[in-house]
Design a protein around this motif. Structure first.
Motif, short mmCIF file in Angstrom:
data_model
loop_
_atom_site.label_atom_id
_atom_site.label_comp_id
_atom_site.label_asym_id
_atom_site.label_seq_id
_atom_site.Cartn_x
_atom_site.Cartn_y
_atom_site.Cartn_z
N SER A 106 0.68 -1.03 -0.02
CA SER A 106 0.07 0.33 0.27
C SER A 106 0.84 1.25 -0.17
N LEU A 107 2.04 1.30 0.64
CA LEU A 107 2.50 2.10 1.14
C LEU A 107 3.29 2.58 0.20
N SER A 108 4.02 0.96 -0.45
CA SER A 108 4.66 1.63 -1.92
C SER A 108 3.81 2.53 -3.53
N PHE A 109 2.92 1.88 -3.48
CA PHE A 109 1.89 2.82 -4.63
C PHE A 109 1.79 3.95 -3.91
N GLN A 110 1.21 4.24 -2.80
CA GLN A 110 1.15 5.45 -2.80
C GLN A 110 2.03 6.63 -2.59
N LEU A 111 3.29 5.94 -2.96
CA LEU A 111 4.45 6.71 -3.08
C LEU A 111 4.77 6.98 -4.25
N MET A 112 4.52 5.77 -5.42
CA MET A 112 4.96 5.99 -6.67
C MET A 112 3.65 6.90 -7.29
N ARG A 113 2.44 6.98 -7.17
CA ARG A 113 1.17 7.74 -7.33
C ARG A 113 0.50 7.58 -8.64
N ASP A 114 0.67 6.93 -9.93
CA ASP A 114 0.58 7.38 -11.13
C ASP A 114 2.04 6.78 -12.04
N ALA A 115 0.20 5.58 -12.06
CA ALA A 115 0.84 4.43 -13.28
C ALA A 115 1.28 4.86 -14.55
N SER A 116 1.23 6.68 -15.13
CA SER A 116 2.56 6.47 -16.71
C SER A 116 3.78 7.84 -15.88
N ALA A 117 4.10 7.42 -15.30
CA ALA A 117 5.23 8.00 -14.21
C ALA A 117 6.07 7.36 -15.17
N PRO A 118 7.90 7.65 -14.93
CA PRO A 118 8.08 6.91 -16.19
C PRO A 118 8.79 5.91 -15.09
N ASP A 119 9.29 5.95 -14.25
CA ASP A 119 9.78 4.43 -13.05
C ASP A 119 8.40 3.93 -13.23
N PHE A 120 7.29 3.41 -13.94
CA PHE A 120 6.00 2.94 -13.20
C PHE A 120 6.64 1.29 -13.45
N LYS A 121 6.75 1.45 -15.42
CA LYS A 121 7.31 0.35 -15.72
C LYS A 121 8.11 -0.80 -14.30
N ALA A 122 9.15 -0.61 -14.13
CA ALA A 122 10.32 -0.80 -12.40
C ALA A 122 9.79 -1.19 -11.45
N PHE A 123 9.23 -0.25 -11.30
CA PHE A 123 8.24 0.01 -9.91
C PHE A 123 6.98 -1.27 -9.85
N SER A 124 6.55 -1.30 -11.40
CA SER A 124 5.58 -2.55 -11.68
C SER A 124 6.13 -3.73 -11.82
N ASN A 125 7.08 -4.45 -12.07
CA ASN A 125 8.60 -5.46 -12.34
C ASN A 125 8.63 -5.82 -10.74
N VAL A 126 9.19 -4.88 -9.38
CA VAL A 126 8.94 -5.49 -8.93
C VAL A 126 8.06 -5.83 -7.75
N ILE A 127 7.16 -5.03 -8.18
CA ILE A 127 5.73 -5.76 -7.48
C ILE A 127 5.79 -6.99 -7.61
N LYS A 128 5.83 -7.55 -9.18
CA LYS A 128 5.22 -8.59 -9.56
C LYS A 128 6.13 -9.85 -8.74
N GLU A 129 7.36 -9.05 -8.94
CA GLU A 129 8.91 -9.83 -8.48
C GLU A 129 8.00 -10.00 -6.92
N GLU A 130 8.01 -9.51 -6.24
CA GLU A 130 7.92 -9.68 -5.11
C GLU A 130 6.81 -10.31 -4.14
N LYS A 131 5.72 -10.65 -5.10
CA LYS A 131 4.28 -11.31 -5.25
C LYS A 131 3.55 -12.14 -4.22
N ASP A 132 5.36 -13.39 -4.37
CA ASP A 132 4.92 -14.44 -3.77
C ASP A 132 5.52 -14.20 -1.80
N ALA A 133 6.41 -13.50 -2.33
CA ALA A 133 6.97 -13.26 -0.54
C ALA A 133 6.39 -11.99 -0.16
N THR A 134 5.17 -11.21 -0.90
CA THR A 134 5.12 -10.47 -0.48
C THR A 134 3.67 -11.39 0.42
#
Length: 200
Positions: free
Chosen positions: A161-189
């Motif tokens: 929740s906090l990570s998405f609050q910091l990311m804020r916008d799916a159109s941000a330049p860093d969103f793809k890298a961010f999204s990859n982290v969220i996907k890669e960490e899904k099981d651990a989360t």
């Protein structure tokens, strides 16, 4: 929240505590996820250890090296609060800081005292505690500590929740890298949430 005005505080996640802290490996997993997000978004990280001479360094499974210069420093302490003179100097040198995110151990001692000190600080930091990023030796202590923190005005949330609050916008330049982290960490989360929040 803005990444440029947010600091992460990692409290006393030391290898000597691994055998005694409930769900320690899940706290480490949540921490490493948050560190990856911090690196993408450019958030600085302050780390403490409690009496490292006796209790050892930060657990080597915590990937601090990946942060580079975003790892402001690791400060040893005997205080239970992280707000030692050295850490207060870090805050004083960053007057733009508005939000501080806490994770580590133990929920009812060092995390609690640090969060209460931050809320009481003249700068009135908005203080967050990650429920899937904190624990204690006795898991029954955790919900009581989190309840006390909420009553004091601390925001109790999760790493995702906090990570998405910091990311804020799916159109941000860093969103793809961010999204990859969220996907890669899904099981651990999922495992961390089940192990550490199931008690709540």
């Amino acid at each position: 929240m803005e990444p440029s005005t947010t600091l992460f505080f990692l409290c006393d996640l030391q290898e000597k505590f691994r055998p005694i802290i409930h769900g320690f490996e899940h706290v480490v997993a949540s921490t490493n996820k948050v560190l990856r997000v911090a690196k993408i978004l450019g958030c600085e990280v302050v780390v403490t250890t409690q009496k490292a001479r006796a209790l050892g360094p930060t657990d080597p499974a915590v990937n601090l090296d990946s942060l580079g210069t975003l790892h402001v420093g690791t400060y040893d302490k005997t205080l239970f609060s992280m707000l030692t003179p050295e850490v207060l100097a870090v805050l004083d040198s960053r007057p733009a800081t508005k939000s501080i995110v806490l994770l580590g151990i133990e929920s009812h001692i060092c995390i609690l005292q640090t969060a209460l000190a931050l809320v009481a600080h003249p700068s009135k930091y908005t203080t967050y505690v990650l429920a899937d990023g904190v624990s204690s030796a006795n898991p029954a202590e955790v919900p009581l500590a989190l309840a006390q923190l909420r009553a004091a005005g601390v925001i109790v949330t999760t790493s995702e929740s906090l990570s998405f609050q910091l990311m804020r916008d799916a159109s941000a330049p860093d969103f793809k890298a961010f999204s990859n982290v969220i996907k890669e960490e899904k099981d651990a989360t999922s495992k961390a949430v089940e192990a550490l929040l199931g008690r709540l």
